[in-house]
Design an enzyme around this catalytic site. Structure first.
Site, mmCIF file in Angstrom:
data_model
loop_
_atom_site.group_PDB
_atom_site.id
_atom_site.type_symbol
_atom_site.label_atom_id
_atom_site.label_comp_id
_atom_site.label_asym_id
_atom_site.label_seq_id
_atom_site.Cartn_x
_atom_site.Cartn_y
_atom_site.Cartn_z
ATOM 1 N N THR A 1 -35.069 98.539 56.750
ATOM 2 C CA THR A 1 -36.393 97.975 56.421
ATOM 3 C C THR A 1 -36.380 97.417 54.959
ATOM 4 O O THR A 1 -36.960 96.337 54.540
ATOM 5 C CB THR A 1 -37.479 98.578 56.796
ATOM 6 O OG1 THR A 1 -37.453 99.330 58.071
ATOM 7 C CG2 THR A 1 -38.836 98.102 56.649
ATOM 8 N N TRP B 1 -34.040 94.479 54.210
ATOM 9 C CA TRP B 1 -34.417 93.306 54.710
ATOM 10 C C TRP B 1 -35.568 92.706 53.810
ATOM 11 O O TRP B 1 -35.563 91.254 53.580
ATOM 12 C CB TRP B 1 -35.271 93.555 55.891
ATOM 13 C CG TRP B 1 -36.049 92.470 56.632
ATOM 14 C CD1 TRP B 1 -35.334 91.545 57.555
ATOM 15 C CD2 TRP B 1 -37.292 91.835 56.386
ATOM 16 N NE1 TRP B 1 -35.989 90.443 57.909
ATOM 17 C CE2 TRP B 1 -37.354 90.620 57.219
ATOM 18 C CE3 TRP B 1 -38.304 92.131 55.911
ATOM 19 C CZ2 TRP B 1 -38.570 89.642 57.288
ATOM 20 C CZ3 TRP B 1 -39.760 91.418 55.879
ATOM 21 C CH2 TRP B 1 -39.650 90.220 56.530
ATOM 22 N N HIS B 2 -36.226 93.255 52.923
ATOM 23 C CA HIS B 2 -37.340 92.841 52.136
ATOM 24 C C HIS B 2 -36.660 92.221 50.877
ATOM 25 O O HIS B 2 -37.317 91.375 50.309
ATOM 26 C CB HIS B 2 -38.135 93.886 51.688
ATOM 27 C CG HIS B 2 -39.494 94.230 52.454
ATOM 28 N ND1 HIS B 2 -39.283 94.969 53.743
ATOM 29 C CD2 HIS B 2 -40.622 93.418 52.759
ATOM 30 C CE1 HIS B 2 -40.352 94.963 54.155
ATOM 31 N NE2 HIS B 2 -40.961 94.004 53.945
ATOM 32 N N GLY B 3 -35.457 92.491 50.701
ATOM 33 C CA GLY B 3 -34.759 91.843 49.261
ATOM 34 C C GLY B 3 -33.570 92.641 48.790
ATOM 35 O O GLY B 3 -33.176 93.652 49.237
#
Lengths: 425, 481
Positions: free
Chosen positions: B323, B326-328
């Site tokens: 997670t 995934w955000h960066g």
């Protein structure tokens, strides 16, 4: 009874109405055509650019030249430009800006345009916030330029034009904002001292009253009286330190006619923030009451006449041109001194001055021209020639670099419109 | 093009909504074409990549469906195709989003200099990849049956309102009501529901997220060693609010536009800041992402129904690290994910908040959770972990300035205080609760409230338009992820 569904239906009807209004009134159908054309052009352009990048160095690829063109060979503007144009030309834009201005005022949002317009100070003035800059680049550039001018026996004077506040602590005390424009100027002028470059710090000439009085509330430029004061100060400096013999009585207050316009126009900063928040600005025009005769040369055009005929566009003040202040021309630019050459026909044997300046000089140059033979205005951000050749070919006695303090540090940002202002090559 | 752009509201949206009036069978083709135009406006450089990935994923998904059989050979082939499809999406995602980050990390570890590529991120690539993977897995697992017409799958992958930042809708829910019969029925009712959501989302984004944006930018780019403690608190709370109003506003608009077209999507936010625990927060925040990780990572690994505690925590660790990633492409996101793993594992182990029976203690725990979530957003918005941790430290114990407030704090509060208070009230389900109470007690008052809220929404929308036309518009924050 108004149920959830009824509420939703009301919003549905509202959205339909607003979309129909926006689409038809804003001529969305025209935009739609342009949008499709520009989107296809954007995709094509990206393809062309990526092909060029495979075979060329990235720096050698001019993305603007490679943009897709229409059948007539004209560059199709990118989607972002088309969308901005659509937004700017919406017929109800002014009403929306006015509404927005009311909201900003009610919500006390004073800094919405901090980066591109300025903040609304408690005294109602809109003022810019400026970052720290080392001034090393500017110092090096002016040092080199001085050597060139010395070798050609041309005098150099640097004029430091202030911003609305002459003490950076003012913004800290009123808004808690750090700004460095005066600090940058101080350090730069100290370096000029060390380089033995003569300068005129106009902050000192404007210390008799609040510096704000010398500026428009809604525009970053100074007022006409301030521009005249600047010209007088420059003339005195030229007399005292550069061997000029300018008749200073030409600048006496009694030698001019003053006309005041109350709540007359909206400056560039005010146009962003809106009239309800900042109100309209006053304006004072100043015209000499003695006989004058000038030629003003811009491009291929020559305009001959008195001060007010050749150097002031008084049409700007006409009521019919100011029915909507949001769209009206800038009154600051009614004075036309900052670009082109001004020849004083009543003083043909005096000295020739080149003023490398900025938009503030629209007013200053016009008044300075009263006391000398010739004033050539030049704004480097708009100049594409070779400055040194230009100077050599025109036989100037003195070069004055007359810059608003905001020019210091403009070179730190490649995207700044003023990036080239200290490029004296 | 952003969904809050004037050109979108007055040109693109009306044109796209005209599609509703077409024959139901034609609508998907026009929507697909318009979705490609929309993508080209935002990311013309990657249009061909986007179209290519859409076609490949559609082709693979249909191939898997064709190969559905009890036949062992066909099953193996479809499994290979599934793996291939997932790998294609992951490789593309990795290349554009994580290549430079990986290279920089390798360079710093081994002290070598592999050149980075400085690639521009294709618009919505993270969301697209997850949708595509869910499509392939759902077909393989027989969770969905694809319409034989590939335009359906292509539209699902490229639908314009969901292409920038999701929600990561599933194929099944996307087309739950999308049949020619349904499309012809109750057009106006469907449109009205969607437009209500669209207006609400627009107001959230423009009137809260955009207005708070300069405050957040100023505080997070200030010298935090010298910024007064109160200003740091204001900045962090403003960021928590901005992120919520920005992303939930976007989601409302995206879902609303979908509804207008007969396309279904579950809600993506459910008043997350009214949570009573960290775990619950993630069941209310970016619901489509949380459920994606649950369905495609956590459950296949065994979820919480595993024999050993170690395995449970391992599963949670994987989900939260992914997670975060995934955000960066930044260590801050990995750290952020790891801290959520720790917090959620702690809640699971200690059985919080279920064990707390005392109401005041429950409230204290709720406040503590909100504080931790706020601290986590600070890490999320920081350029590096050290900055984020120092920011939090200075909020708690103060910094070198040794001041709690200064003139700037007061000026910021004068400017943003009212907006922040209203924003803080509205992050709680105040309006739905008020409506619920009135519905039960007083129908007349309930009607009146509905009217007031509707008129208020319309007025706020016009205010919002004025802000956008005046140039106060920002890109959606989740567009960066």
């Amino acid at each position: 009874m108004i149920s959830e569904k009824t509420s939703q239906k009301i919003t549905g009807i509202f959205l339909i109405i607003i979309m129909i209004l926006g689409y038809t009134w804003g001529q969305g159908y025209k935009f739609a055509d342009e949008m499709f054309e520009s989107v296809i052009a954007d995709v094509k352009t990206e393809k062309i650019i990526s092909k060029h990048l495979h075979t060329n160095n990235e720096k050698d690829v001019n993305t603007m030249e490679l943009r897709a063109k229409n059948k007539d060979g004209k560059i199709i503007p990118p989607y972002s430009t088309i969308a901005n144009d659509f937004n700017s030309n919406l017929p109800f834009k002014n009403e929306m800006l006015t509404l927005n201005s009311h909201l900003l005022k009610r919500l006390n949002l004073r800094e919405v345009y901090r980066t591109n317009g300025g903040v609304v100070l408690p005294n109602g003035y809109v003022a810019g916030v400026y970052p720290y800059t080392s001034t090393e680049y500017e110092t090096k550039q002016i040092e080199d330029f001085k050597l060139f001018l010395d070798s050609n026996q041309i005098q150099l004077l640097y004029v430091n034009k202030p911003t609305k506040y002459v003490d950076d602590s003012y913004l800290m005390e009123t808004m808690g904002i750090s700004t460095y424009i005066n600090d940058n100027s101080n350090r730069f002028l100290e370096k000029l001292d060390l380089l033995d470059i003569k300068y005129l710090d106009l902050r000192e000439q404007m210390s008799d009253q609040s510096s704000f009085n010398y500026f428009f509330r809604t525009d970053h430029h100074w007022t006409v009286p301030a521009g005249k004061l600047a010209a007088t100060s420059i003339a005195k400096k030229l007399n005292n330190e550069f061997g000029y013999n300018i008749d200073l009585s030409l600048y006496d207050d009694e030698a001019f006619v003053y006309k005041e316009y109350r709540n007359a126009w909206l400056g560039e900063q005010g146009k962003k923030i809106g009239i309800p928040f900042v109100g309209l600005d006053d304006y004072v025009s100043i015209i000499p009451n003695y006989p004058t005769s000038f030629n003003r040369f811009t491009g291929d055009r020559t305009i001959t006449g008195t001060f007010e005929e050749a150097l002031v566009n008084q049409n700007v003040y006409l009521p019919e041109n100011n029915q909507n202040p949001q769209n009206a021309s800038s009154w600051h630019y009614s004075y036309l001194g900052n670009n082109g050459r001004i020849q004083n026909n009543n003083n043909t044997d005096g000295k020739k001055i080149l003023i490398i300046g900025d938009s503030y000089d629209a007013v200053t140059n016009a008044f300075l021209a009263l006391g000398v033979s010739e004033v050539q205005g030049l704004i480097l951000r708009n100049f594409s020639g070779n400055l040194r050749d230009f100077i050599k070919n025109n036989d100037f006695d003195t070069v004055i670099i007359s810059y608003a303090a905001i020019m210091l540090g403009a070179h730190d940002n490649e995207n700044s419109a003023n990036y080239k202002m200290f490029d004296f090559e | 093009m952003s969904m809050t752009d004037i050109s979108f509201i007055f040109v693109f949206l009306p044109i796209s909504l005209l599609i509703i009036l077409l024959k139901p069978n034609w609508q998907k083709y026009f929507l697909l074409a318009l979705s490609l135009v929309f993508y080209s406006c935002g990311s013309p450089k990657y249009l061909f990549l986007f179209v290519g990935l859409t076609i490949i994923n559609t082709f693979l998904a249909h191939l898997i469906q064709i190969l559905k059989s009890v036949n062992v050979f066909k099953k193996v082939v479809s499994l290979i195709i599934l793996i291939m499809g997932i790998l294609i999406n992951i490789v593309v995602l990795f290349y554009y989003k994580y290549y430079d980050f990986s290279v920089s990390t390798i360079n710093s570890i081994f002290n070598i200099t592999i050149t980075t590529k400085n690639l521009l991120l294709p618009m919505g690539i993270s969301f697209f990849s997850f949708k595509a993977i869910s499509l392939l897995i759902d077909v393989y697992k027989n969770t969905i049956i694809l319409n034989n017409n590939p335009a359906y799958s292509m539209l699902y992958l490229s639908f314009y309102s969901q292409v920038i930042s999701g929600p990561i809708a599933r194929y099944g829910e996307f087309y739950a009501n999308y049949t020619p019969v349904n499309l012809g029925k109750g057009i106006f009712e469907r449109f009205s529901q969607g437009s209500h959501l669209f207006l609400r989302g627009f107001c959230k984004k423009v009137l809260f997220a955009n207005i708070l944006s300069p405050l957040v930018v100023e505080v997070f780019s200030s010298n935090i060693e010298k910024t007064p403690t109160a200003t740091l608190w204001i900045g962090s709370i403003a960021y928590s609010l901005q992120l919520y109003y920005d992303f939930s506003g976007y989601s409302d608009m995206a879902i609303g536009i979908g509804q207008m077209h007969g396309i279904n999507c579950k809600e993506n936010f459910n008043y997350p800041y009214s949570t009573s625990s960290i775990s619950e927060f993630w069941r209310r925040w970016h619901i489509s992402l949380g459920s994606w990780f649950r369905d495609y990572i956590y459950f296949p690994m065994g979820g919480s129904r595993v024999n050993s505690k170690f395995r449970l925590y391992f599963n949670l660790l994987i989900v939260w690290l992914l997670t975060g990633i995934w955000h960066g492409a930044n260590w801050t996101f990995i750290f952020w994910g790891f801290v959520y793993f720790f917090l959620i594992s702690f809640e699971k182990t200690v059985k919080l908040p279920e064990r707390i029976k005392n109401k005041p203690l429950k409230l204290i725990y709720r406040i503590l959770c909100l504080l931790l979530i706020n601290f986590q957003w600070i890490i999320f918005n920081s350029p590096n972990i050290s900055y984020g941790l120092r920011y939090i430290k200075y909020m708690i114990i103060g910094n070198a300035s040794d001041t709690f407030t200064d003139i700037r704090t007061i000026v910021l509060l004068q400017q943003y205080g009212l907006i922040m208070i209203v924003a803080l009230i509205l992050v709680m389900p105040v309006i739905p609760k008020l409506k619920e109470v009135l519905r039960k007690r007083n129908q007349i008052l309930f009607s009146f409230m509905n009217l007031v809220f509707t008129v208020a929404l319309i007025i706020l929308f016009i205010f919002g338009i004025s802000f956008v036309m005046a140039g106060q518009n920002n890109p959606f924050l989740y567009g960066n992820f």
